[in-house]
Design a protein around this motif. Structure first.
Motif, PDB file in Angstrom:
ATOM      1  N   GLU A  55      52.932  -3.376 -94.001  1.00  0.00           N
ATOM      2  CA  GLU A  55      52.082  -3.428 -95.194  1.00  0.00           C
ATOM      3  C   GLU A  55      52.939  -3.407 -96.458  1.00  0.00           C
ATOM      4  OE1 GLU A  55      48.296  -0.956 -97.004  1.00  0.00           O
ATOM      5  OE2 GLU A  55      50.005   0.161 -96.218  1.00  0.00           O
ATOM      6  N   ARG A  77      51.516 -10.127 -92.831  1.00  0.00           N
ATOM      7  CA  ARG A  77      50.124 -10.281 -92.405  1.00  0.00           C
ATOM      8  C   ARG A  77      49.901  -9.769 -90.993  1.00  0.00           C
ATOM      9  NH1 ARG A  77      46.959 -14.099 -89.782  1.00  0.00           N
ATOM     10  NH2 ARG A  77      48.693 -15.544 -89.495  1.00  0.00           N
ATOM     11  N   LEU A  98      42.323  -2.542 -90.458  1.00  0.00           N
ATOM     12  CA  LEU A  98      41.594  -2.462 -91.717  1.00  0.00           C
ATOM     13  C   LEU A  98      42.251  -1.467 -92.669  1.00  0.00           C
ATOM     14  CD1 LEU A  98      37.907  -2.535 -90.424  1.00  0.00           C
ATOM     15  CD2 LEU A  98      39.076  -4.319 -91.725  1.00  0.00           C
ATOM     16  N   ASN A 137      45.629  -3.263 -93.615  1.00  0.00           N
ATOM     17  CA  ASN A 137      45.526  -4.689 -93.945  1.00  0.00           C
ATOM     18  C   ASN A 137      46.606  -5.508 -93.239  1.00  0.00           C
ATOM     19  OD1 ASN A 137      44.227  -6.855 -95.245  1.00  0.00           O
ATOM     20  ND2 ASN A 137      45.688  -6.825 -96.929  1.00  0.00           N
TER      21      ASN A 137
END
Length: 370
Positions: free
Chosen positions: A191, A196, A237, A240
């Motif tokens: 992160e 990604r 979540l 991310n």
């Protein structure tokens, strides 16, 4: 050219519009790291200093465009950024409108980052096996974690400055009993770096001693990974970052990434192989059995057209076998410890030659860098 395949009473025909979509291109077999689990440590009768020539890469690109290939993945049995022509190769691919993925250990990113960013590399896959320097150095000998992190933080600054998503950053994490507790910290680091995805893979041990440090042979590691799978959605979540975990126990389903992605492998010398696993002659030791892996060569980019190789009878049969798992399952066969056929990839008990019946990639225990 015969593009039909007979299986018992069935006659199967390859679609007329079938073509390779992706090429994994090995621009070198040389590497500046000495990772403890690297395939290169068990290669047979081959030097590890080869570089793909400009002439060979020109042929790769010309064939790729003619065949309708959409993506070039710079990966293979060496570190792509070791090849002094790598920027020219990436430039050639981008000028032809091809999507480019670069798979790297990250050491030379600090040197090449500005050029790679300017050339518009689409995907950057960086191998990092820990957020702790001592564990990283244990597994990736010759590596420098701080140097890699600094380069990726600089890349993140560039993307924020220019409001750009490219290159899309993935982190590859090779799982062992030494670093499985680092997965959550690695998600946090991913992160921070603007990655990604974090893709986790089991190692393919090269001998009996190395198998003792695998995750799948360690009950605590297996339990940790299985528990993480139930928390994936929450973790993804929260940070991310998409987290992709391997299987640490054998599963029934099989999937060949090269077949599914319609990909082929091009060696440094232009030889065409079906995948990275079957590109060279080497040995490994997986789930208690040593296997000798012979190279499966479908053609040569210097003398064969990619489209002809794709539609050749030999590849058609191999592609059918892998895409539909029309083969035995050597890894959980009750006689695998006594069967001579499972000791190499030449043939299996169903008559497939060569065979992919013991491929750990197809069982999602190890992950193809596509």
């Amino acid at each position: 050219m015969n593009e039909k395949l007979r299986i018992g009473d069935w006659v199967l025909e390859l679609s007329r519009d079938s073509h390779p979509r992706e090429l994994m291109v090995e621009v070198t077999t040389s590497c500046n790291y000495q990772c403890i689990y690297c395939f290169r440590n068990k290669i047979i009768d081959e030097k590890l200093t080869h570089m793909m020539s400009t002439e060979t890469f020109h042929r790769v690109i010309a064939n790729a465009v003619e065949a309708g290939v959409e993506k070039i993945s710079f990966s293979g049995w060496g570190e792509p950024l070791v090849n002094p022509r790598i920027l020219d190769f990436i430039r050639m691919a981008k000028e032809k409108g091809l999507k480019v993925l670069l798979n790297t250990n990250g050491y030379y990113l600090f040197k090449y980052l500005d050029d790679l960013y300017r050339l518009g590399v689409d995907e950057l896959v960086v191998s990092m096996d820990s957020d702790e320097d001592d564990v990283y150095r244990l597994l990736r000998r010759g590596g420098d974690l701080g140097r890699v992190v600094d380069a990726l933080l600089r890349l993140k600054e560039y993307r924020i400055r220019d409001a750009r998503r490219k290159p899309d950053l993935w982190i590859n994490f090779t799982l062992t009993k030494y670093n499985y507790r680092n997965i959550i910290p690695m998600v946090k680091l991913a992160e921070k770096l603007g990655a990604r995805m974090l893709v986790v893979s089991n190692m393919i041990p090269l001998n009996e001693e190395l198998e003792k440090i695998t995750c799948y042979a360690n009950s605590e590691c297996v339990e940790t990974i299985e528990n993480l799978k139930t928390r994936l959605a929450t973790l993804s979540l929260t940070y991310n970052v998409v987290i992709s975990l391997p299987d640490v126990r054998l599963r029934t389903e099989r999937r060949c990434a090269f077949a599914a992605e319609k990909a082929l492998f091009i060696r440094w010398d232009g030889k065409i192989a079906p995948c990275i696993y079957y590109a060279h002659h080497w040995k490994n030791y997986f789930m208690g059995i040593e296997r000798e892996i012979y190279p499966v060569i479908l053609g040569d980019i210097h003398s064969d057209k990619l489209t002809n190789v794709w539609r050749s009878p030999d590849y058609l049969r191999l592609k059918f076998m892998t895409e539909f798992s029309h083969m035995p399952s050597c890894l959980d066969c009750p006689v695998k410890d006594y069967c001579i056929l499972t000791r190499d990839n030449k043939a299996d008990c169903w008559g497939n030659t060569p065979t992919c019946a013991h491929c750990p990639y197809s069982r999602n225990m190890t992950r193809c860098p596509l």
